[in-house]
Design an enzyme around this catalytic site. Structure first.
Site, PDB file in Angstrom:
ATOM      1  N   GLY A 111      55.226  52.594  23.147  1.00  0.00           N
ATOM      2  CA  GLY A 111      54.280  51.268  23.879  1.00  0.00           C
ATOM      3  C   GLY A 111      53.392  50.924  23.980  1.00  0.00           C
ATOM      4  N   THR A 115      51.206  54.525  17.990  1.00  0.00           N
ATOM      5  CA  THR A 115      50.964  54.554  16.524  1.00  0.00           C
ATOM      6  C   THR A 115      49.608  54.032  16.347  1.00  0.00           C
ATOM      7  OG1 THR A 115      52.900  54.516  16.379  1.00  0.00           O
ATOM      8  CG2 THR A 115      52.202  53.743  14.492  1.00  0.00           C
TER       9      THR A 115
END
Ligand SMILES: Nc1ncnc2c1ncn2[C@@H]1O[C@H](COP(=O)(O)OP(=O)(O)O)[C@@H](O)[C@H]1O
Ligand SMILES: [Mg+2]
Length: 1107
Positions: A111, A115
């Protein structure tokens, strides 16, 4: 609009400190404060030298626009405020320009934004690299692989709504120009346990929700699915919907992306069929059934779901049903079949679901790789982007977290290796003055996990392979034994009493002090997950499926390929692939992005200092800054350094002869770089401040431009010179050719002049010679002529002498003969008679006559009377005889000719003769009449019915019947009359009616008058006092005058025995009743052709003009 100020340094408009290296004072508080200050001002990126720290803003910031891309494009790393684009640009440019393979290592907790960061890097590179249809397609495929993999590999977790549940490393391949050629994706261990069970507050993989929300009714029906999430046991219900996530629209995005990446329709269909089958597997439920032998057996509760799965996947229902109820174990060629109890059946079901899904995922990656792989075999430059699952600490941590955290340990290790350890070691190696900086090296933790003998993974494998009963507890026991003394391993059961009273450590757990914190792992499931067992019956059932994709996913189910060897465990597989990855990364130039999570709430604007502090600590960022500050920002071996900057100094450019180090020293002295800014190591130059490097780079850039100008100048000079030389050479060639040509021309002119002069001279000489020769010839000729004349004279003289001689001889002979004659005559005179001479004369004459006649006999002309030929007279004395003979011969041949005539012909010739006697040489008309035969009856009175009346009136034989013109005495005009001559009469009749106008007996005709000229007028004079004469004489004209007059004459002669008087005169009188009129013939004009005209001049004169 105010013009945007162009930034040239990251120091411009800086909020806090953009590069932590510049932070003063440097401690944890100031570090965090600086981050917070920047975070609060929306500056989420901060540098530590070349490392980028990224703090997840949890909201979209306007800093990723195309304008920003342009701003960072081709700019120096430290020029603009810190940004992930600056790092991407730096990496891309050094890949493109310096031919260094790159890797982008993105680390951070789950988190923290890894990505997202990887996607930003990819999109930036895609935006700045080459353009063109083909390149764009490659880019598009590379970018679109993300949504597909995220849909199948990401899920909502408590830490991240879009958490990657697999590790991903993507190599993007470029050609020498920096255009993308393709890519290769490697995936690492998907967290497949999520398929069958999710922790509280988390979801299964996105794709399940996306299908159910986004697929059309029709498609759902085809997949035998229902839209309701609650229908499916595998879907965690408590957080099926995620805020801000539209599963339905994401489904469309995924399908679109699959199409772009190159999935065929039937492939997409198969993929979703497998997904549906997995989902439906969760709904198969088992119930216990006791068997007689006391063994528990399970039975499928509701076979409907099973039936649908089988329909969907083309599996024989009975085969699958059996696979869920029995388990066949093969050992030493012996097959043993045991029944499965309910728990085992559920285990088998879940194992099948997990395997199906994870194999499907790997297949997807392979399939995507097939599409995006580079088409050419040329050497490629590579940029690797690593986005691996972040460090995870959950309430319940299992095998997956263990693996994930192990991976993160390794990444930290490589970071330490490359940045902290390696750097410090290098300073020592290079002999640079250096005070060591302490940092935590996590190698010891890596060793705890991966050591081949005592590592946790090795022991887990050992436990899994060990015969006998193996459980998670036996595994933990083993751990407790082996790792008890390890500093980072904690367990209550360990012999070490450190944790005996630690209540936070349950009995069934062990704890590892990771570099990023302590993690408590539930040992339950470790063995199973590591084994990753799927009953062979199930894999065989899958292989038998009438579904090409499923069949391909379970190759080991093929009975022909039974492999009794155990497949490698999940742990060892992962260890191996991580090792490969690390090796791969070490060959590349690393670029770090360290992601930090500002809070645990996935919320914007919240900066949890404690949380951030924790991350900074375990990431070793402060140490990173210290090493950076104490050390040198940049180092490079002397040779490439000199090679790169040698053009900046006269001594080193273009070639430095001597050791590279000395060259660099000279160079740096020349450039007046302050001494504290650099140090000379053993093999490398160390530059303390990046700014120095940039200064060098700028100078180099400037110099390169100058050099380019210089090269251009020299090149142009060379080109011009070459051209000039060529032109000069050409000029020389042309000039020489021209001179040759001109000389040739001149020579030819001289030659032709010489020839002319020569020819004149020759001519003159020749003429002279000719003249001489002619003269000579003439002389010769003259001599000849003279000779000839001389000879002629001689000859004539000779001839004359000879003639004279001959004459004399002749004269002598004649005189001799005369004298002889005289002598003879004198002697013989007394013997001759007196008339002997006369006799000789007569004899000679006779002899000549004889000869004449005999010759004439042979020379007689033809017998034709008109032949005028007559041989010439031979002797003069026969002249009269000759003429007489001619006359006689003519008469004779005329007689002969006449004798041939018939009586009729004779009559005609008599008439003609008569005419000749009458008119020959008298009348001019006569000669024209000689050739005309006398016909007499020109009008066929007896035959022509027109003259029947006339014929009836005249009963005598008609001698002449012809039309004549009767001249009217009053005006001289002519009127046509028929002129008839019979034996006794002359008749005139009307031409048209045939009525007889006058009839004169021949005895009354006294005279016929006519002119001597060439006309047909004639007058018939009548006897005075006769009956006919009362009307007067006739003045007529006729075309046949000669014939008529002749016949009239002959007829009159034969009838009356009197000669008719024919008067030929050009003026005669004609008796018209009482008057006598004179008819006068004159020579007239040829006005009316050849016809004579008659005109009355006065009462007594008719004038006939004859042409
Ligand atoms: N740069 C960013 N800007 C805006 N939001 C971000 C950014 N990076 C991450 N996020 C938010 O954080 C979430 C988690 O990020 P992600 O990259 O998935 O984390 P990780 O991969 O590290 O687990 C994303 O879904 C997004 O909402
Ligand atoms: Mg992620």
């Amino acid at each position: 609009m105010a013009k945007m100020e162009v930034k040239t340094s990251l120091l411009d408009d800086m909020i806090g400190v953009g590069d932590m290296v510049l932070l003063e004072p440097l401690n944890e508080d100031s570090f965090i404060n600086n981050l917070k200050k920047r975070f609060d001002h929306n500056e989420v990126y901060t540098y530590i030298g070349s490392v980028v720290i990224s703090i997840n803003p949890y909201r979209s910031l306007p800093i990723y626009t195309p304008e920003k891309v342009e701003e960072y494009r081709n700019r120096n790393f430290y020029e603009l405020s810190p940004h992930i684009f600056a790092l991407s640009d730096e990496a891309y440019r050094s890949l493109r320009d310096q031919d260094k393979d790159q890797c982008i290592l993105i680390t951070g907790e789950s988190g923290a934004g890894k990505t997202e960061a990887s996607k930003l890097v990819m999109s930036y590179v895609a935006a700045v690299c080459g353009k063109g249809a083909e390149v764009n397609q490659v880019k598009e495929q590379l970018l679109q692989s993300n949504p597909v993999l995220e849909a199948f590999g990401n899920a909502k977790t408590v830490r991240n709504d879009n958490s990657s549940r697999f590790g991903k490393y993507m190599d993007i391949e470029f050609d020498f120009k920096g255009d993308p050629l393709g890519g290769v994706i490697s995936n690492y261990l998907l967290e497949k346990s999520r398929v069958v069970k999710q922790p509280r507050g988390e979801r299964n993989f996105h794709i399940f929700y996306q299908i159910l929300s986004g697929a059309s009714e029709e498609f759902l029906c085809k997949l035998k699915l229902e839209r309701d999430f609650s229908r499916y046991n595998y879907l965690g219900l408590d957080s099926a919907r995620v805020n801000g996530v539209d599963d339905a629209s994401n489904f469309r995005t995924v399908r679109n992306a699959m199409q772009i990446v190159g999935f065929m329709d039937h492939e997409t269909q198969s993929v979703f069929e497998v997904v549906a089958a997995v989902l439906k597997l969760g709904n198969i439920e088992f119930k216990p059934e006791s068997r007689a032998n006391g063994l528990d057996e399970s039975k499928i509760k509701d076979k409907n779901e099973l039936k649908e799965i089988c329909e969907l996947t083309g599996i024989d229902q009975s085969v699958l049903e059996r696979a869920f109820s029995f388990r066949t174990v093969e050992a030493k060629q012996e097959k043993v079949s045991t029944t499965l109890n309910v728990a085992q059946a559920y285990y088998a079901r879940d194992a099948l679901a997990k395997n199906l899904y994870s194999r499907l995922f790997s297949w997807l990656v392979t399939r995507i790789n097939e599409s995006i792989k580079a088409q050419t075999k040329v050497r490629k430059k590579v940029m690797g982007v690593l986005d691996i699952y972040g460090f995870e600490i959950f309430e319940d941590n299992s095998f997956e977290q263990f693996i994930i955290n192990y991976c993160n340990e390794k990444l930290q290790q490589i970071f330490i290796e490359l940045t902290l350890k390696e750097e410090q070691e290098e300073y020592i190696r290079e002999g640079i003055e250096w005070t060591h900086i302490e940092y935590f090296n996590n190698a010891i933790i890596c060793d705890l996990i991966e050591n081949n003998q005592t590592g946790i993974l090795a022991m887990l494998d050992e436990e899994c392979l060990r015969p006998g009963t193996v459980t998670d507890d036996t595994f933990l026991e083993k751990l407790n034994q082996v790792c008890a003394t390890h500093q980072h391993f904690e367990s209550r059961m360990s012999k070490c009493s450190r944790f005996l009273n630690d209540t936070s450590l349950p009995h069934s757990c062990f704890r590892i002090q990771h570099y990023a914190g302590k993690v408590l792992y539930q040992v339950e499931g470790f063995v199973d997950k590591n084994n990753d067992l799927l009953y062979r019956d199930l894999s065989q059932a899958m292989w038998k499926a009438n579904h090409s994709l499923i069949k391909a996913l379970f190759p080991e189910g093929n009975p022909a390929k039974i492999n009794l060897k155990r497949p490698p465990t999940a742990g060892s597989q992962f260890k191996a692939s991580v090792a490969t990855l690390m090796k791969n990364l070490q060959t590349k130039n690393p670029n770090y992005i360290r992601c930090i999570k500002p809070n645990d709430k996935k919320a914007a604007h919240i900066f949890n200092e404690a949380l951030v502090c924790h991350q900074i600590r375990y990431l070793g960022l402060l140490e990173n800054v210290r090493v950076r500050r104490a050390g040198y920002a940049f180092r490079q071996p002397y040779e490439p350094c000199l090679e790169r900057y040698k053009m900046l100094c006269k001594q080193t450019w273009p070639h430095w002869r001597g050791p590279a180090r000395a060259g660099v020293e000279v160079l740096f002295n020349e450039l007046r770089i302050p001494e504290e800014e650099f140090s000379f190591g053993r093999s490398k130059i160390f530059i303390r401040n990046p700014r120095t490097l940039f200064k060098l780079e700028d100078l180099r850039k400037q110099r390169l431009e100058d050099l380019a100008t210089l090269i251009g100048k020299i090149y142009r000079g060379w080109k011009c010179r070459t051209r000039f030389l060529l032109m000069k050479k050409c000029q020389v060639v042309i000039a020489s050719w021209y001179r040759r040509y001109a000389q040739q021309k001149k020579y030819q002119k001289i030659k032709s002049s010489a020839i002319t002069v020569q020819s004149y001279i020759r001519g003159w000489k020749a003429r002279k010679l000719l003249r001489e020769l002619k003269h000579l010839k003439r002389c010769n000729e003259a001599a000849t002529v003279i000779a000839a004349y001389w000879h002629g004279t001689q000859a004539r003289r000779e001839l004359k002498r000879l003639k004279e001689e001959a004459r004399r001889k002749h004269a002598v002979a004649v005189i001799w003969a005369y004298w002889l004659g005289l002598k003879v005559r004198r002697e013989y005179r007394k013997f001759f008679r007196a008339n002997a001479g006369r006799k000789i004369y007569e004899f000679t004459l006779q002899r000549l006559m004889q000869k004449y006649f005999l010759e004439m006999k042979n020379k007689m002309p033809s017998l034709s009377p008109i032949d005028k030929n007559w041989p010439a007279r031979p002797y003069l004395f026969l002249d009269s005889t000759h003429k007489e003979l001619k006359r006689i011969f003519h008469l004779w041949r005329c007689k002969k000719y006449r004798d041939q005539f018939t009586d009729q012909q004779k009559l005609i010739y008599e008439e003609k003769l008569e005419a000749s006697e009458l008119f020959k040489d008298k009348k001019a008309l006569y000669p024209a009449s000689v050739g005309q035969p006398f016909q007499g009856a020109y009008l066929e009175i007896s035959e022509n019915p027109k003259y029947k009346k006339l014929k009836d009136a005249v009963d005598e034989k008609i001698i002449i019947a012809e039309v004549v013109n009767k001249i009217n005495r009053a005006n001289g005009k002519a009127a046509s009359r028929i002129f008839l001559l019979t034996k006794n009469n002359v008749l005139l009749a009307d031409q048209k009616s045939g009525t007889i106008k006058s009839e004169v007996p021949l005895g009354d005709v006294t005279k016929v008058s006519m002119s001597s000229q060439n006309d047909g007028f004639f007058a018939v004079h009548l006897k005075e006092g006769s009956e006919a004469a009362s009307k007067g004489d006739f003045l007529l004209s006729s075309d046949h005058l000669i014939e008529m007059a002749t016949k009239l004459y002959r007829t009159t002669l034969s009838q009356t025995k009197q000669k008719l008087n024919i008067e030929i005169s050009d003026e005669f009188l004609v008796q018209f009743k009482q008057d006598k009129v004179c008819v006068k013939f004159i020579q007239g004009s040829q006005k009316n052709g050849n016809i004579p005209t008659c005109k009355r001049k006065n009462n007594r004169l008719l004038e006939v003009a004859v042409p």
